[in-house]
Design a protein around this motif. Structure first.
Motif, PDB file in Angstrom:
ATOM      1  N   LEU A 175      38.813  38.695  47.352  1.00 46.24           N
ATOM      2  CA  LEU A 175      38.970  39.061  45.945  1.00 46.24           C
ATOM      3  C   LEU A 175      39.067  40.565  45.754  1.00 46.24           C
ATOM      4  CD1 LEU A 175      39.052  37.944  43.054  1.00 46.24           C
ATOM      5  CD2 LEU A 175      36.550  38.088  43.017  1.00 46.24           C
ATOM      6  N   SER A 176      38.159  41.345  46.366  1.00 48.33           N
ATOM      7  CA  SER A 176      38.170  42.794  46.208  1.00 48.33           C
ATOM      8  C   SER A 176      37.255  43.435  47.246  1.00 48.33           C
ATOM      9  CB  SER A 176      37.736  43.196  44.790  1.00 48.33           C
ATOM     10  OG  SER A 176      36.440  42.715  44.516  1.00 48.33           O
ATOM     11  N   SER A 177      37.309  44.753  47.309  1.00 45.31           N
ATOM     12  CA  SER A 177      36.512  45.525  48.253  1.00 45.31           C
ATOM     13  C   SER A 177      35.173  45.881  47.627  1.00 45.31           C
ATOM     14  CB  SER A 177      37.271  46.797  48.641  1.00 45.31           C
ATOM     15  OG  SER A 177      37.549  47.575  47.482  1.00 45.31           O
ATOM     16  N   THR A 178      34.319  46.578  48.397  1.00 45.38           N
ATOM     17  CA  THR A 178      33.032  47.032  47.862  1.00 45.38           C
ATOM     18  C   THR A 178      33.117  48.445  47.292  1.00 45.38           C
ATOM     19  OG1 THR A 178      32.248  47.980  49.951  1.00 45.38           O
ATOM     20  CG2 THR A 178      31.819  45.633  49.560  1.00 45.38           C
ATOM     21  N   GLY A 179      34.194  49.165  47.619  1.00 43.90           N
ATOM     22  CA  GLY A 179      34.365  50.531  47.137  1.00 43.90           C
ATOM     23  C   GLY A 179      35.756  50.779  46.611  1.00 43.90           C
ATOM     24  N   SER A 180      35.992  52.028  46.212  1.00 42.61           N
ATOM     25  CA  SER A 180      37.273  52.389  45.593  1.00 42.61           C
ATOM     26  C   SER A 180      38.251  53.026  46.567  1.00 42.61           C
ATOM     27  CB  SER A 180      37.015  53.371  44.441  1.00 42.61           C
ATOM     28  OG  SER A 180      36.423  54.564  44.948  1.00 42.61           O
ATOM     29  N   GLY A 181      37.742  53.532  47.692  1.00 39.80           N
ATOM     30  CA  GLY A 181      38.622  54.187  48.651  1.00 39.80           C
ATOM     31  C   GLY A 181      38.940  55.624  48.300  1.00 39.80           C
ATOM     32  N   HIS A 182      38.257  56.213  47.311  1.00 36.88           N
ATOM     33  CA  HIS A 182      38.486  57.605  46.942  1.00 36.88           C
ATOM     34  C   HIS A 182      37.174  58.247  46.500  1.00 36.88           C
ATOM     35  CE1 HIS A 182      38.026  57.006  42.583  1.00 36.88           C
ATOM     36  NE2 HIS A 182      38.680  55.862  42.760  1.00 36.88           N
ATOM     37  N   SER A 183      37.139  59.562  46.484  1.00 38.87           N
ATOM     38  CA  SER A 183      35.960  60.290  46.038  1.00 38.87           C
ATOM     39  C   SER A 183      36.085  60.612  44.542  1.00 38.87           C
ATOM     40  CB  SER A 183      35.800  61.583  46.846  1.00 38.87           C
ATOM     41  OG  SER A 183      36.936  62.419  46.665  1.00 38.87           O
ATOM     42  N   ALA A 184      34.986  61.104  43.964  1.00 36.39           N
ATOM     43  CA  ALA A 184      34.981  61.444  42.542  1.00 36.39           C
ATOM     44  C   ALA A 184      33.925  62.498  42.280  1.00 36.39           C
ATOM     45  CB  ALA A 184      34.723  60.205  41.692  1.00 36.39           C
ATOM     46  N   THR A 185      34.155  63.313  41.247  1.00 34.44           N
ATOM     47  CA  THR A 185      33.214  64.337  40.821  1.00 34.44           C
ATOM     48  C   THR A 185      32.774  64.044  39.395  1.00 34.44           C
ATOM     49  OG1 THR A 185      34.316  65.980  42.214  1.00 34.44           O
ATOM     50  CG2 THR A 185      32.837  66.813  40.509  1.00 34.44           C
ATOM     51  N   THR A 186      31.469  64.144  39.142  1.00 29.64           N
ATOM     52  CA  THR A 186      30.921  63.798  37.835  1.00 29.64           C
ATOM     53  C   THR A 186      30.115  64.960  37.262  1.00 29.64           C
ATOM     54  OG1 THR A 186      30.747  61.455  38.427  1.00 29.64           O
ATOM     55  CG2 THR A 186      29.400  62.215  36.583  1.00 29.64           C
ATOM     56  N   VAL A 187      30.307  65.244  35.974  1.00 27.89           N
ATOM     57  CA  VAL A 187      29.451  66.169  35.236  1.00 27.89           C
ATOM     58  C   VAL A 187      28.917  65.429  34.025  1.00 27.89           C
ATOM     59  CG1 VAL A 187      30.585  68.283  35.998  1.00 27.89           C
ATOM     60  CG2 VAL A 187      31.435  67.090  33.972  1.00 27.89           C
ATOM     61  N   GLY A 188      27.689  65.733  33.628  1.00 31.62           N
ATOM     62  CA  GLY A 188      27.120  65.003  32.505  1.00 31.62           C
ATOM     63  C   GLY A 188      26.017  65.779  31.818  1.00 31.62           C
ATOM     64  N   MET A 189      25.618  65.282  30.652  1.00 31.11           N
ATOM     65  CA  MET A 189      24.532  65.876  29.895  1.00 31.11           C
ATOM     66  C   MET A 189      23.768  64.767  29.193  1.00 31.11           C
ATOM     67  SD  MET A 189      24.663  68.929  27.042  1.00 31.11           S
ATOM     68  CE  MET A 189      25.206  70.132  28.256  1.00 31.11           C
ATOM     69  N   TYR A 190      22.415  64.887  29.182  1.00 30.67           N
ATOM     70  CA  TYR A 190      21.563  63.859  28.592  1.00 30.67           C
ATOM     71  C   TYR A 190      20.520  64.497  27.685  1.00 30.67           C
ATOM     72  CZ  TYR A 190      23.716  60.862  32.054  1.00 30.67           C
ATOM     73  OH  TYR A 190      24.638  60.182  32.798  1.00 30.67           O
ATOM     74  N   VAL A 191      20.246  63.815  26.573  1.00 33.79           N
ATOM     75  CA  VAL A 191      19.296  64.307  25.579  1.00 33.79           C
ATOM     76  C   VAL A 191      18.341  63.187  25.199  1.00 33.79           C
ATOM     77  CG1 VAL A 191      19.022  65.302  23.275  1.00 33.79           C
ATOM     78  CG2 VAL A 191      21.044  65.856  24.640  1.00 33.79           C
ATOM     79  N   LEU A 203      20.485  59.909  24.351  1.00 32.66           N
ATOM     80  CA  LEU A 203      21.933  59.991  24.265  1.00 32.66           C
ATOM     81  C   LEU A 203      22.466  60.772  25.458  1.00 32.66           C
ATOM     82  CD1 LEU A 203      21.970  61.032  20.522  1.00 32.66           C
ATOM     83  CD2 LEU A 203      22.792  58.829  21.340  1.00 32.66           C
ATOM     84  N   GLY A 204      23.677  60.474  25.850  1.00 33.93           N
ATOM     85  CA  GLY A 204      24.248  61.208  26.970  1.00 33.93           C
ATOM     86  C   GLY A 204      25.705  60.888  27.194  1.00 33.93           C
ATOM     87  N   GLY A 205      26.310  61.649  28.087  1.00 35.75           N
ATOM     88  CA  GLY A 205      27.703  61.428  28.419  1.00 35.75           C
ATOM     89  C   GLY A 205      28.036  61.954  29.794  1.00 35.75           C
ATOM     90  N   GLN A 206      29.027  61.347  30.418  1.00 39.28           N
ATOM     91  CA  GLN A 206      29.514  61.784  31.726  1.00 39.28           C
ATOM     92  C   GLN A 206      31.031  61.842  31.698  1.00 39.28           C
ATOM     93  OE1 GLN A 206      28.211  59.103  34.797  1.00 39.28           O
ATOM     94  NE2 GLN A 206      26.132  59.923  34.853  1.00 39.28           N
TER      95      GLN A 206
END
Length: 319
Positions: A175-191, A203-206
């Motif tokens: 059906l599908s793999s366990t991962g995406s096969g690519h890397s990613a960078t995330t920035v976020g802020m939480y209050v 509240l927060g966002g990424q």
């Protein structure tokens, strides 16, 4: 440029939140049975948490947000249902009151498509199972930019590594793999802020920048770029006692269009809005600083996604 644009969006979002104003309250609400998003271990301490999610889907939302049963127009064939079970292990360590590190490892326990075919159906359809095991591991850190008796604000940065299996490593029977096969960078802020000694609003966002990936299938290769993502999260928690809280999580996800060999695929963007009513318990009967929460995830609306609903369970311990 994309990363900078994401940071600007998050700063605007949190500035609006902060402009609402904070009521006087107890900061201990952030460490309640349903803790706030900025809750972390004390300096020198380790936090260990496990999340378990088991969900299923028998319908989907199309590009216009209309919900359709998966067996629409094919009711006489069967009643298809997607099922998925995922766990996630997260480790947090606070270096100081201002800085901390974390790592999160997801595990795909099971994933399947069951057609539930009618006995009279003689076609070639068959049930499918997906790969199981380690997914894409995320490592990152947080920095506290503000904390008072009324609120707490963190910024977060993380990098996701393609440690799971890639989509081009699956067979036609999977059906599908366990991962995406690519890397990613995330920035976020939480209050987090306390509306009172009993009510906590988080509240927060990424913003997630997905990198390109090259997939090889038999004798040809393609370069794929998954759309960048915006995650908005919120939690309203009511503390009924020192040990018990009731709450509601609301999550929104928006994914930009997908491209293949530089060509953007029309109508490939997606979005989803999920509500999760929850109950949380904080065990204060012994020295083990443990919290347990249980919730039920409901995909309320979306576009180009499956309507996954199911049970969510969480356990966290501070050492």
């Amino acid at each position: 440029m994309l990363l900078r644009r994401g940071i600007v969006r998050l700063l605007i979002f949190v500035t609006i939140i902060m402009s609402i104003g904070f009521s006087q309250g107890e900061n201990q609400s952030i460490s309640g049975p349903l803790p706030g998003f900025t809750f972390v271990p004390e300096p020198g301490h380790l936090g260990l948490s496990v999340q378990y999610l088991t969900i299923s889907s028998s319908s989907s939302f199309d590009k216009d947000g209309e919900e359709h049963d998966l067996n629409e127009y094919n009711e006489r064939i069967g009643d298809p249902k997607y099922k998925r079970s995922v766990s996630a292990l997260r480790i947090d360590y606070s270096v100081s009151k201002k800085v901390g590190l974390f790592a999160m490892a997801p595990f795909v326990n099971s994933q399947e498509l069951a057609w539930n075919l009618e006995p009279t159906f003689t076609g070639a359809l068959s049930d499918l199972n997906g790969q199981t095991g380690l997914g894409d591991v995320m490592v990152g850190g947080w920095f506290q930019i503000s904390k008072t008796s009324e609120h707490s604000v963190h910024i977060v940065g993380a990098y996701t590594q393609p440690t799971g299996t890639s989509p081009d490593e699956t067979t036609s029977a999977e059906l599908s793999s366990t991962g995406s096969g690519h890397s990613a960078t995330t920035v976020g802020m939480y209050v987090d802020f306390a509306a009172s000694s009993k009510i906590l609003l988080s509240l927060g966002g990424q913003y997630v920048v997905n990198q390109e990936a090259t997939y090889t299938f038999d004798d040809y290769s393609v370069v794929a770029k998954y759309g960048n993502e915006i995650h908005m999260v919120s939690r309203l928690a009511y503390r009924m006692s020192e040990n018990l809280s009731l709450g509601m999580d609301a999550n929104y996800l928006s994914v930009e269009k997908f491209s293949l060999d530089g060509e953007i695929e029309d109508d490939s963007g997606s979005s989803g809005f999920v509500l999760t009513p929850m109950v949380g318990h904080h065990d204060t009967t012994n020295k083990l600083n443990m919290r347990i929460n249980v919730g039920y995830q409901l995909t309320y609306a979306g576009t180009n996604i499956l309507k996954y609903d199911g049970l969510r369970f969480g356990l966290s311990i501070i050492f």
